[in-house]
Scaffold this motif. Structure first.
Motif, mmCIF file in Angstrom:
data_model
loop_
_atom_site.group_PDB
_atom_site.id
_atom_site.type_symbol
_atom_site.label_atom_id
_atom_site.label_comp_id
_atom_site.label_asym_id
_atom_site.label_seq_id
_atom_site.Cartn_x
_atom_site.Cartn_y
_atom_site.Cartn_z
ATOM 1 N N SER A 118 1.721 6.921 -6.636
ATOM 2 C CA SER A 118 0.558 7.745 -6.970
ATOM 3 C C SER A 118 0.821 9.223 -6.694
ATOM 4 N N SER A 119 1.809 9.506 -5.875
ATOM 5 C CA SER A 119 2.106 10.894 -5.512
ATOM 6 C C SER A 119 2.886 11.648 -6.588
ATOM 7 N N GLY B 45 10.641 14.542 -3.192
ATOM 8 C CA GLY B 45 11.959 14.666 -2.601
ATOM 9 C C GLY B 45 12.030 14.142 -1.180
ATOM 10 N N LYS B 46 10.873 13.879 -0.582
ATOM 11 C CA LYS B 46 10.871 13.407 0.803
ATOM 12 C C LYS B 46 9.853 12.285 0.956
ATOM 13 N N LEU B 47 9.901 11.627 2.102
ATOM 14 C CA LEU B 47 8.999 10.507 2.355
ATOM 15 C C LEU B 47 7.541 10.909 2.139
ATOM 16 N N THR B 48 6.824 10.047 1.466
ATOM 17 C CA THR B 48 5.398 10.250 1.274
ATOM 18 C C THR B 48 4.701 9.959 2.591
ATOM 19 N N THR B 49 3.735 10.782 2.937
ATOM 20 C CA THR B 49 3.023 10.577 4.202
ATOM 21 C C THR B 49 2.183 9.310 4.158
ATOM 22 N N GLY B 50 1.844 8.808 5.319
ATOM 23 C CA GLY B 50 0.968 7.648 5.424
ATOM 24 C C GLY B 50 1.640 6.389 5.924
ATOM 25 N N ALA C 255 0.833 -1.202 0.000
ATOM 26 C CA ALA C 255 0.000 0.000 0.000
ATOM 27 C C ALA C 255 0.873 1.259 0.000
ATOM 28 N N TYR C 256 1.966 1.220 0.732
ATOM 29 C CA TYR C 256 2.856 2.386 0.767
ATOM 30 C C TYR C 256 3.544 2.580 -0.585
ATOM 31 N N ARG C 257 3.964 1.496 -1.232
ATOM 32 C CA ARG C 257 4.543 1.607 -2.578
ATOM 33 C C ARG C 257 3.551 2.269 -3.532
ATOM 34 N N PHE D 282 9.682 6.180 -9.708
ATOM 35 C CA PHE D 282 8.308 6.259 -9.221
ATOM 36 C C PHE D 282 7.322 5.766 -10.282
ATOM 37 N N VAL D 283 7.569 4.582 -10.811
ATOM 38 C CA VAL D 283 6.741 3.990 -11.848
ATOM 39 C C VAL D 283 5.491 3.388 -11.220
ATOM 40 N N SER D 284 4.330 3.830 -11.697
ATOM 41 C CA SER D 284 3.069 3.294 -11.168
ATOM 42 C C SER D 284 2.839 1.883 -11.700
ATOM 43 N N GLU D 285 1.900 1.162 -11.091
ATOM 44 C CA GLU D 285 1.577 -0.191 -11.543
ATOM 45 C C GLU D 285 1.107 -0.169 -12.996
ATOM 46 N N LYS D 286 0.321 0.826 -13.347
ATOM 47 C CA LYS D 286 -0.181 0.960 -14.719
ATOM 48 C C LYS D 286 0.965 1.153 -15.708
#
Length: 148
Positions: free
Chosen positions: A20-21, A26-31, A13-15, A54-58
């Motif tokens: 998706s962001s 440049g910094k850790l994505t929240t959550g 889920a974090y990946r 940062f390649v999305s699943e799609k």
């Protein structure tokens, strides 16, 4: 087993959240805290995804570039020219596009096909045959709404 499954789901889920962001992070994505991850794990996952751009699943599944198509639904290359489609969509002068409808019926067996507007070449390309009786494409006639 349950704990490992929850950890794996949290990491997945974090990946997904990272990718998706967007690409310019440049910094850790929240959550990560909500997903039960520690900062070390979140940082590791973030760095791994950063290395891959940062390649999305799609994007990973279907490629990073979006395909372009012409008005007839044929795929275009980078220069905007129709890619080789093995004869599908070639204008052979007998593709039934002059018909008044998108409903076609086989003159031999009565099989009816409903073709989306502008997509006739996909169904009536070179070598098209009736799925029921194997009649050639010239046996298909256009029908108009309400015609029996």
């Amino acid at each position: 087993i349950l704990e490992k499954s929850q950890q794996a789901m949290g990491e997945a889920a974090y990946r997904s959240a990272i990718n998706s962001s967007g690409k310019n992070q440049g910094k850790l994505t929240t959550g990560w805290e909500v997903l039960g991850l520690n900062k070390e794990t979140a940082t590791r996952i973030f760095e791994e995804e950063k290395e891959t751009g940062f390649v999305s699943e799609k994007e990973a599944k279907y490629g990073r570039t979006s395909a372009k198509y012409d008005e007839k639904g044929r795929r275009l290359d980078k220069e905007g020219k129709v890619e080789d489609d093995n004869g599908v969509g070639e204008d052979d002068g007998d593709d039934n596009e002059d018909s008044t409808s998108n409903v076609y019926e086989c003159g031999n067996c009565g099989y009816t096909i409903f073709v989306a507007e502008g997509r006739n070449h996909k169904f009536f390309g070179a070598g098209f045959q009736c799925p029921e009786c194997s009649a050639e494409k010239d046996k298909f006639v256009g029908r108009t709404a309400g015609e029996d």
